[in-house]
Design a protein around this motif. Structure first.
Motif, mmCIF file in Angstrom:
data_model
loop_
_atom_site.group_PDB
_atom_site.id
_atom_site.type_symbol
_atom_site.label_atom_id
_atom_site.label_comp_id
_atom_site.label_asym_id
_atom_site.label_seq_id
_atom_site.Cartn_x
_atom_site.Cartn_y
_atom_site.Cartn_z
ATOM 1 N N GLY A 194 -7.480 32.985 9.396
ATOM 2 C CA GLY A 194 -6.216 32.556 9.958
ATOM 3 C C GLY A 194 -5.007 32.662 9.056
ATOM 4 N N GLY A 195 -5.179 33.192 7.853
ATOM 5 C CA GLY A 195 -4.070 33.264 6.921
ATOM 6 C C GLY A 195 -3.428 34.630 6.870
ATOM 7 N N PRO A 196 -2.738 34.934 5.760
ATOM 8 C CA PRO A 196 -2.076 36.230 5.596
ATOM 9 C C PRO A 196 -3.068 37.327 5.215
ATOM 10 C CG PRO A 196 -1.125 34.486 4.189
ATOM 11 C CD PRO A 196 -2.445 34.001 4.676
ATOM 12 N N GLY A 197 -2.542 38.490 4.872
ATOM 13 C CA GLY A 197 -3.344 39.578 4.330
ATOM 14 C C GLY A 197 -4.310 40.161 5.331
ATOM 15 N N ALA A 198 -5.560 40.346 4.886
ATOM 16 C CA ALA A 198 -6.582 40.942 5.747
ATOM 17 C C ALA A 198 -6.806 40.116 7.005
ATOM 18 C CB ALA A 198 -7.887 41.077 4.966
ATOM 19 N N MET A 199 -6.677 38.802 6.880
ATOM 20 C CA MET A 199 -6.875 37.927 8.034
ATOM 21 C C MET A 199 -5.810 38.187 9.091
ATOM 22 S SD MET A 199 -7.757 34.458 5.843
ATOM 23 C CE MET A 199 -6.529 34.798 4.562
ATOM 24 N N GLU A 200 -4.557 38.232 8.667
ATOM 25 C CA GLU A 200 -3.485 38.505 9.615
ATOM 26 C C GLU A 200 -3.656 39.882 10.239
ATOM 27 O OE1 GLU A 200 1.293 38.119 9.659
ATOM 28 O OE2 GLU A 200 0.496 39.686 8.322
ATOM 29 N N ALA A 201 -4.030 40.867 9.430
ATOM 30 C CA ALA A 201 -4.170 42.226 9.946
ATOM 31 C C ALA A 201 -5.179 42.283 11.091
ATOM 32 C CB ALA A 201 -4.581 43.170 8.823
ATOM 33 N N ALA A 202 -6.324 41.624 10.929
ATOM 34 C CA ALA A 202 -7.342 41.634 11.982
ATOM 35 C C ALA A 202 -6.850 40.917 13.233
ATOM 36 C CB ALA A 202 -8.629 41.005 11.465
ATOM 37 N N ASN A 203 -6.153 39.788 13.061
ATOM 38 C CA ASN A 203 -5.583 39.106 14.226
ATOM 39 C C ASN A 203 -4.507 39.949 14.890
ATOM 40 O OD1 ASN A 203 -6.006 36.090 12.410
ATOM 41 N ND2 ASN A 203 -7.030 36.520 14.349
ATOM 42 N N LEU A 204 -3.699 40.647 14.094
ATOM 43 C CA LEU A 204 -2.699 41.553 14.649
ATOM 44 C C LEU A 204 -3.369 42.635 15.493
ATOM 45 C CD1 LEU A 204 0.069 43.005 14.903
ATOM 46 C CD2 LEU A 204 -0.424 44.052 12.666
ATOM 47 N N GLY A 205 -4.459 43.209 14.975
ATOM 48 C CA GLY A 205 -5.159 44.243 15.723
ATOM 49 C C GLY A 205 -5.647 43.747 17.067
ATOM 50 N N ALA A 206 -6.197 42.535 17.091
ATOM 51 C CA ALA A 206 -6.641 41.965 18.363
ATOM 52 C C ALA A 206 -5.464 41.740 19.296
ATOM 53 C CB ALA A 206 -7.385 40.656 18.111
ATOM 54 N N TYR A 207 -4.326 41.318 18.734
ATOM 55 C CA TYR A 207 -3.120 41.126 19.543
ATOM 56 C C TYR A 207 -2.676 42.451 20.165
ATOM 57 C CZ TYR A 207 1.513 39.416 20.883
ATOM 58 O OH TYR A 207 2.630 39.051 21.601
ATOM 59 N N ALA A 208 -2.835 43.541 19.415
ATOM 60 C CA ALA A 208 -2.388 44.860 19.863
ATOM 61 C C ALA A 208 -3.338 45.510 20.861
ATOM 62 C CB ALA A 208 -2.217 45.779 18.652
ATOM 63 N N ALA A 209 -4.532 44.959 21.043
ATOM 64 C CA ALA A 209 -5.572 45.616 21.832
ATOM 65 C C ALA A 209 -5.143 45.990 23.256
ATOM 66 C CB ALA A 209 -6.831 44.747 21.868
ATOM 67 N N PRO A 210 -4.379 45.175 23.980
ATOM 68 C CA PRO A 210 -4.032 45.556 25.357
ATOM 69 C C PRO A 210 -2.975 46.658 25.463
ATOM 70 C CG PRO A 210 -3.886 43.172 25.015
ATOM 71 C CD PRO A 210 -3.959 43.806 23.682
ATOM 72 N N PHE A 211 -2.284 46.958 24.364
ATOM 73 C CA PHE A 211 -1.184 47.912 24.410
ATOM 74 C C PHE A 211 -1.666 49.315 24.033
ATOM 75 C CE2 PHE A 211 0.557 43.725 23.227
ATOM 76 C CZ PHE A 211 1.454 43.530 24.273
ATOM 77 N N ASP A 212 -0.816 50.305 24.216
ATOM 78 C CA ASP A 212 -1.185 51.647 23.782
ATOM 79 C C ASP A 212 -1.176 51.712 22.250
ATOM 80 O OD1 ASP A 212 1.500 52.123 22.872
ATOM 81 O OD2 ASP A 212 2.070 52.788 24.867
ATOM 82 N N ASP A 213 -1.769 52.766 21.716
ATOM 83 C CA ASP A 213 -1.954 52.855 20.271
ATOM 84 C C ASP A 213 -0.635 52.882 19.509
ATOM 85 O OD1 ASP A 213 -4.610 52.865 20.823
ATOM 86 O OD2 ASP A 213 -5.004 54.927 20.157
ATOM 87 N N GLU A 214 0.402 53.405 20.132
ATOM 88 C CA GLU A 214 1.692 53.516 19.447
ATOM 89 C C GLU A 214 2.290 52.143 19.147
ATOM 90 O OE1 GLU A 214 4.683 55.264 17.449
ATOM 91 O OE2 GLU A 214 2.852 56.222 18.214
ATOM 92 N N MET A 215 1.933 51.139 19.950
ATOM 93 C CA MET A 215 2.456 49.796 19.710
ATOM 94 C C MET A 215 2.088 49.316 18.321
ATOM 95 S SD MET A 215 1.077 46.493 19.471
ATOM 96 C CE MET A 215 1.802 44.902 19.291
ATOM 97 N N LEU A 216 0.842 49.513 17.915
ATOM 98 C CA LEU A 216 0.414 49.045 16.604
ATOM 99 C C LEU A 216 1.130 49.798 15.488
ATOM 100 C CD1 LEU A 216 -1.322 47.219 14.875
ATOM 101 C CD2 LEU A 216 -3.207 48.852 15.107
ATOM 102 N N VAL A 217 1.336 51.076 15.666
ATOM 103 C CA VAL A 217 2.068 51.865 14.669
ATOM 104 C C VAL A 217 3.464 51.283 14.461
ATOM 105 C CG1 VAL A 217 3.046 54.136 14.146
ATOM 106 C CG2 VAL A 217 0.777 53.965 15.192
ATOM 107 N N GLU A 218 4.148 50.991 15.559
ATOM 108 C CA GLU A 218 5.501 50.448 15.468
ATOM 109 C C GLU A 218 5.488 49.022 14.923
ATOM 110 O OE1 GLU A 218 9.693 50.482 15.829
ATOM 111 O OE2 GLU A 218 8.144 52.032 15.692
ATOM 112 N N ALA A 219 4.513 48.220 15.328
ATOM 113 C CA ALA A 219 4.416 46.854 14.818
ATOM 114 C C ALA A 219 4.196 46.846 13.306
ATOM 115 C CB ALA A 219 3.279 46.117 15.521
#
Length: 374
Positions: A194-219
């Motif tokens: 639940g913190g920064p770094g690798a933890m945030e990155a994995a949560n960000l990826g899950a957040y991006a899952a419903p969107f197209d791949d370009e969303m994560l690139v821009e985020a």
């Protein structure tokens, strides 16, 4: 600044009432509150029900109510634990946290948020040794565990562990985000510290899952302007909320951070945040709930601890199914911090031997997890 989203519907125990809607449903269906547990609900507008219904054996935890209602409940055999004034958190809350809740008032700076204020309270009360404060911390952590269990009923949870030092804007951070996205798209619930770094990155990826791949690139590009929570947690968190505002309604995941490490704020991409005062409770709970496996990204002391905290029950597991464990980055785990050779030695000849794997690249982790039965 942010509105708190509606809490998810969860499996609850038959005699627990954790929202006003549940309270009204129970009253209408049963006509009694006897032996129910009512948790963290404002009942000041339900005086008529409290004065008229049977309540013997009921317990009311931190529920604001009229004085006459509280007196009647006690006289009728109920236990009433009143709200505790002056706290920056609710020790009787019925739900895990949402990012908007912990970061409320971020516009005034991180120091004004409930998250920062809870940490300040924790540091002060831990230092003075007040038994009442330690009791409140224990109650809070217990109800958070209860809420987390209810949230995750039936979920296949994959833990993603890793250090807080992984900076936004790096390829390692982007790879961890793509990992979280792939796991979420496979129908798994991603859970991190639940913190920064690798933890945030994995949560960000899950957040991006419903969107197209370009969303994560821009985020990733937007987040890179605030690479770390140092020197400014405020700037770091605002960048995350900028991403959430641009792409609302992202995928859900779980973060399980702690106020014990006050210098590590929670990340805003985990929809459900189970934050604890006791780090030991948090560590054990995160690993125990990762029932579909754990991926260990490169990290330092905390990640090493998590590897062997997870390995211990696996080592003694002789009849069931040990949790799959995937360690990422051969160089890191064999030479820099040689946890892998020791893990292999422990696993030799035991059931867990077929449930551990070491991979060179993070992109290999999902397939390794699948191969191990995750």
């Amino acid at each position: 600044m942010h509105s708190t989203p509606a809490q998810p519907r969860r499996a609850t125990h038959d005699h627990e009432i954790e929202s006003l809607a549940e309270f009204d449903e129970i009253v209408a269906a049963h006509g009694t509150l006897a032996r129910f547990r009512v948790q963290g609900i404002d009942l000041t507008d339900r005086t008529d029900a409290l004065l008229s219904l049977e309540t013997e054996g009921a317990v009311f935890l931190g529920c604001p109510m009229e004085h006459d209602a509280a007196a009647r409940l006690r006289a009728a055999g109920a236990l009433v634990f009143p709200p505790v004034p002056g706290l920056p958190f609710d020790p009787y809350r019925g739900f895990v946290y949402a990012p908007d809740e912990l970061f409320e008032s971020l516009d005034e700076g991180y120091e004004a948020t409930p998250d920062a204020q809870a940490y300040t309270w924790f540091v002060r009360t831990k230092a003075d040794g007040d038994i009442f404060a330690s009791m409140l911390r224990a109650i809070h952590d217990d109800v958070v565990s209860d809420a987390l269990d209810e949230l995750l009923v039936g979920a296949r949870v994959v833990g993603v562990m890793g250090g807080h030092a992984m900076a936004r804007g790096t390829e390692a951070y982007a790879s961890a985000a793509r990992l979280g996205r792939e796991l979420a798209r496979a129908g798994l619930t991603v859970a991190t510290g639940g913190g920064p770094g690798a933890m945030e990155a994995a949560n960000l990826g899950a957040y991006a899952a419903p969107f197209d791949d370009e969303m994560l690139v821009e985020a990733l590009r937007l987040l890179a302007k605030a690479p770390s929570f140092r020197p400014s947690v405020t700037d770091w968190a605002r960048a995350a909320f900028e991403v959430r505002g641009r792409w609302p309604g992202g995928g859900a995941s779980v973060g399980i951070p702690t106020w014990f490490y006050g210098h590590e704020p929670p990340n805003a991409f985990a929809a459900h945040i189970a934050k604890y005062f006791a780090n030991a409770t948090r560590e054990d709970g995160l690993l125990a709930r990762s029932n579909a496996g754990v991926v260990f990204l490169p990290g330092a002391a905390g990640t090493v601890q998590e590897i062997f905290d997870n390995a211990t029950p696996n080592y003694y597991e002789s009849r069931g199914e040990p949790t799959p464990m995937v360690l990422v980055d051969r160089e890191h785990w064999t030479r820099m911090l040689p946890a892998w050779p020791l893990l292999q030695s422990l696993a030799g000849g035991r059931v867990m031997e077929s449930r551990i794997a070491l991979v060179d690249r993070i992109e290999e982790a999902p397939e390794a997890l699948k191969r191990l039965g995750g």
